[in-house]
Design a protein around this motif. Sequence first.
Motif, PDB file in Angstrom:
ATOM      1  N   ILE A  20       0.943  -1.201  -0.080  1.00  0.00           N
ATOM      2  CA  ILE A  20      -0.094  -0.025  -0.059  1.00  0.00           C
ATOM      3  C   ILE A  20       0.930   1.262  -0.073  1.00  0.00           C
ATOM      4  O   ILE A  20       0.595   2.233  -0.766  1.00  0.00           O
ATOM      5  CB  ILE A  20      -0.931  -0.049   1.202  1.00  0.00           C
ATOM      6  CG1 ILE A  20      -1.905  -1.221   1.119  1.00  0.00           C
ATOM      7  CG2 ILE A  20      -1.708   1.363   1.349  1.00  0.00           C
ATOM      8  CD1 ILE A  20      -2.864  -1.359   2.295  1.00  0.00           C
ATOM      9  N   TRP A  21       1.905   1.237   0.746  1.00  0.00           N
ATOM     10  CA  TRP A  21       2.879   2.460   0.847  1.00  0.00           C
ATOM     11  C   TRP A  21       3.360   2.708  -0.669  1.00  0.00           C
ATOM     12  O   TRP A  21       3.373   3.804  -1.010  1.00  0.00           O
ATOM     13  CB  TRP A  21       4.186   2.100   1.967  1.00  0.00           C
ATOM     14  CG  TRP A  21       5.060   3.244   1.887  1.00  0.00           C
ATOM     15  CD1 TRP A  21       6.267   2.946   1.853  1.00  0.00           C
ATOM     16  CD2 TRP A  21       5.139   4.343   2.321  1.00  0.00           C
ATOM     17  NE1 TRP A  21       7.214   4.109   1.899  1.00  0.00           N
ATOM     18  CE2 TRP A  21       6.293   5.099   2.196  1.00  0.00           C
ATOM     19  CE3 TRP A  21       3.890   5.486   2.702  1.00  0.00           C
ATOM     20  CZ2 TRP A  21       6.613   6.374   2.470  1.00  0.00           C
ATOM     21  CZ3 TRP A  21       4.347   6.711   3.018  1.00  0.00           C
ATOM     22  CH2 TRP A  21       5.460   6.910   2.863  1.00  0.00           C
ATOM     23  N   ILE A  24       0.651   4.116  -2.982  1.00  0.00           N
ATOM     24  CA  ILE A  24       0.267   5.583  -2.416  1.00  0.00           C
ATOM     25  C   ILE A  24       1.453   6.338  -3.278  1.00  0.00           C
ATOM     26  O   ILE A  24       1.243   7.440  -3.951  1.00  0.00           O
ATOM     27  CB  ILE A  24       0.166   5.736  -1.151  1.00  0.00           C
ATOM     28  CG1 ILE A  24      -1.168   5.299  -0.598  1.00  0.00           C
ATOM     29  CG2 ILE A  24       0.453   7.417  -0.748  1.00  0.00           C
ATOM     30  CD1 ILE A  24      -1.163   5.191   0.761  1.00  0.00           C
ATOM     31  N   ASN A  27       1.688   6.521  -7.111  1.00  0.00           N
ATOM     32  CA  ASN A  27       0.274   7.199  -7.536  1.00  0.00           C
ATOM     33  C   ASN A  27      -0.125   8.162  -6.995  1.00  0.00           C
ATOM     34  O   ASN A  27      -1.149   8.305  -6.217  1.00  0.00           O
ATOM     35  CB  ASN A  27      -0.664   6.081  -7.957  1.00  0.00           C
ATOM     36  CG  ASN A  27      -0.584   4.946  -8.492  1.00  0.00           C
ATOM     37  OD1 ASN A  27      -0.200   5.343 -10.056  1.00  0.00           O
ATOM     38  ND2 ASN A  27      -0.195   3.806  -8.013  1.00  0.00           N
ATOM     39  N   PRO A  28       0.649   9.367  -6.762  1.00  0.00           N
ATOM     40  CA  PRO A  28       0.407  10.573  -5.714  1.00  0.00           C
ATOM     41  C   PRO A  28      -0.817  11.220  -6.330  1.00  0.00           C
ATOM     42  O   PRO A  28      -0.972  11.235  -7.484  1.00  0.00           O
ATOM     43  CB  PRO A  28       1.552  11.250  -5.882  1.00  0.00           C
ATOM     44  CG  PRO A  28       2.200  11.135  -7.192  1.00  0.00           C
ATOM     45  CD  PRO A  28       2.099   9.592  -7.598  1.00  0.00           C
ATOM     46  N   PRO A  29      -1.394  11.692  -5.249  1.00  0.00           N
ATOM     47  CA  PRO A  29      -2.677  12.554  -5.569  1.00  0.00           C
ATOM     48  C   PRO A  29      -2.334  13.791  -6.432  1.00  0.00           C
ATOM     49  O   PRO A  29      -1.430  14.681  -5.927  1.00  0.00           O
ATOM     50  CB  PRO A  29      -3.394  12.691  -4.055  1.00  0.00           C
ATOM     51  CG  PRO A  29      -2.230  12.601  -3.367  1.00  0.00           C
ATOM     52  CD  PRO A  29      -1.095  11.789  -3.908  1.00  0.00           C
ATOM     53  N   SER A  34       5.995  12.724  -4.324  1.00  0.00           N
ATOM     54  CA  SER A  34       5.876  11.590  -3.455  1.00  0.00           C
ATOM     55  C   SER A  34       7.107  10.788  -3.181  1.00  0.00           C
ATOM     56  O   SER A  34       8.113  11.442  -3.619  1.00  0.00           O
ATOM     57  CB  SER A  34       5.059  10.371  -4.260  1.00  0.00           C
ATOM     58  OG  SER A  34       5.820   9.761  -5.191  1.00  0.00           O
ATOM     59  N   SER A  55      10.358  -0.585   0.702  1.00  0.00           N
ATOM     60  CA  SER A  55       8.799  -0.488   1.055  1.00  0.00           C
ATOM     61  C   SER A  55       8.600  -1.479   2.026  1.00  0.00           C
ATOM     62  O   SER A  55       8.178  -1.086   3.369  1.00  0.00           O
ATOM     63  CB  SER A  55       7.963  -0.756   0.002  1.00  0.00           C
ATOM     64  OG  SER A  55       7.987   0.163  -1.139  1.00  0.00           O
ATOM     65  N   PRO A  72       7.299  10.715   4.095  1.00  0.00           N
ATOM     66  CA  PRO A  72       6.204  11.077   3.273  1.00  0.00           C
ATOM     67  C   PRO A  72       6.359  12.306   2.896  1.00  0.00           C
ATOM     68  O   PRO A  72       7.135  13.345   3.394  1.00  0.00           O
ATOM     69  CB  PRO A  72       5.170  11.088   4.330  1.00  0.00           C
ATOM     70  CG  PRO A  72       5.614  11.058   5.764  1.00  0.00           C
ATOM     71  CD  PRO A  72       7.051  10.370   5.588  1.00  0.00           C
ATOM     72  N   LEU A  76      -1.442  12.490   1.484  1.00  0.00           N
ATOM     73  CA  LEU A  76      -1.813  11.286   1.764  1.00  0.00           C
ATOM     74  C   LEU A  76      -0.821  10.281   2.237  1.00  0.00           C
ATOM     75  O   LEU A  76      -0.908   9.686   3.162  1.00  0.00           O
ATOM     76  CB  LEU A  76      -2.119  10.782   0.278  1.00  0.00           C
ATOM     77  CG  LEU A  76      -2.766   9.600   0.240  1.00  0.00           C
ATOM     78  CD1 LEU A  76      -4.208   9.248   1.126  1.00  0.00           C
ATOM     79  CD2 LEU A  76      -3.336   8.932  -1.362  1.00  0.00           C
ATOM     80  N   GLU A  77       0.444  10.404   1.893  1.00  0.00           N
ATOM     81  CA  GLU A  77       1.602   9.592   2.366  1.00  0.00           C
ATOM     82  C   GLU A  77       1.696   9.873   3.997  1.00  0.00           C
ATOM     83  O   GLU A  77       1.739   9.135   4.750  1.00  0.00           O
ATOM     84  CB  GLU A  77       2.903  10.055   1.757  1.00  0.00           C
ATOM     85  CG  GLU A  77       2.919   9.442   0.419  1.00  0.00           C
ATOM     86  CD  GLU A  77       4.219   9.918  -0.391  1.00  0.00           C
ATOM     87  OE1 GLU A  77       4.376   9.333  -1.425  1.00  0.00           O
ATOM     88  OE2 GLU A  77       5.007  10.688   0.065  1.00  0.00           O
ATOM     89  N   TYR A  80      -1.258   8.194   5.723  1.00  0.00           N
ATOM     90  CA  TYR A  80      -0.944   6.840   5.799  1.00  0.00           C
ATOM     91  C   TYR A  80       0.227   6.405   6.931  1.00  0.00           C
ATOM     92  O   TYR A  80       0.060   5.751   7.461  1.00  0.00           O
ATOM     93  CB  TYR A  80      -0.559   6.289   4.461  1.00  0.00           C
ATOM     94  CG  TYR A  80      -0.436   4.798   4.526  1.00  0.00           C
ATOM     95  CD1 TYR A  80      -1.510   4.104   4.620  1.00  0.00           C
ATOM     96  CD2 TYR A  80       0.680   4.109   4.105  1.00  0.00           C
ATOM     97  CE1 TYR A  80      -1.501   2.559   4.524  1.00  0.00           C
ATOM     98  CE2 TYR A  80       0.800   2.783   4.264  1.00  0.00           C
ATOM     99  CZ  TYR A  80      -0.158   2.180   4.517  1.00  0.00           C
ATOM    100  OH  TYR A  80      -0.186   0.797   4.288  1.00  0.00           O
TER     101      TYR A  80
END
Length: 105
Positions: A20-21, A24, A27-29, A34, A55, A72, A76-77, A80
């Motif tokens: 998941i890390w 994320i 695929n940064p928002p 990222s 990771s 991060p 979002l990072e 998380y």
Amino acid sequence: IDIVKVTVMLTGISHVVACIWYGIGANPPGASDSWVEVDGYQDGQVSFMYRYTTSLHWSLTQFQGGMDEVRPHNVLERLYTIVTLLFGFIVATAVIGRLTSAMTQ
């Protein structure tokens, strides 16, 4: 046997958290930076195995308070990471309690 079960459980949880890390970060928002981009972990720059182990390393360190090598770089990072640190603290506490109980019986 309990120690083996706990180790397998932690490895499985760490694998999922690591995937998941990386997802994320890859695929940064929006147009935000990222950890994958800033630290140079894109496809073609480093091998898949190096990205996975980085990771996984990040994931495993969340059970001990985190790490500075990979950090991060967007909201979002960061969110998380916070959730993972809290989850890691709870899991680490439960694991220590379970191992202590197993060793005293």
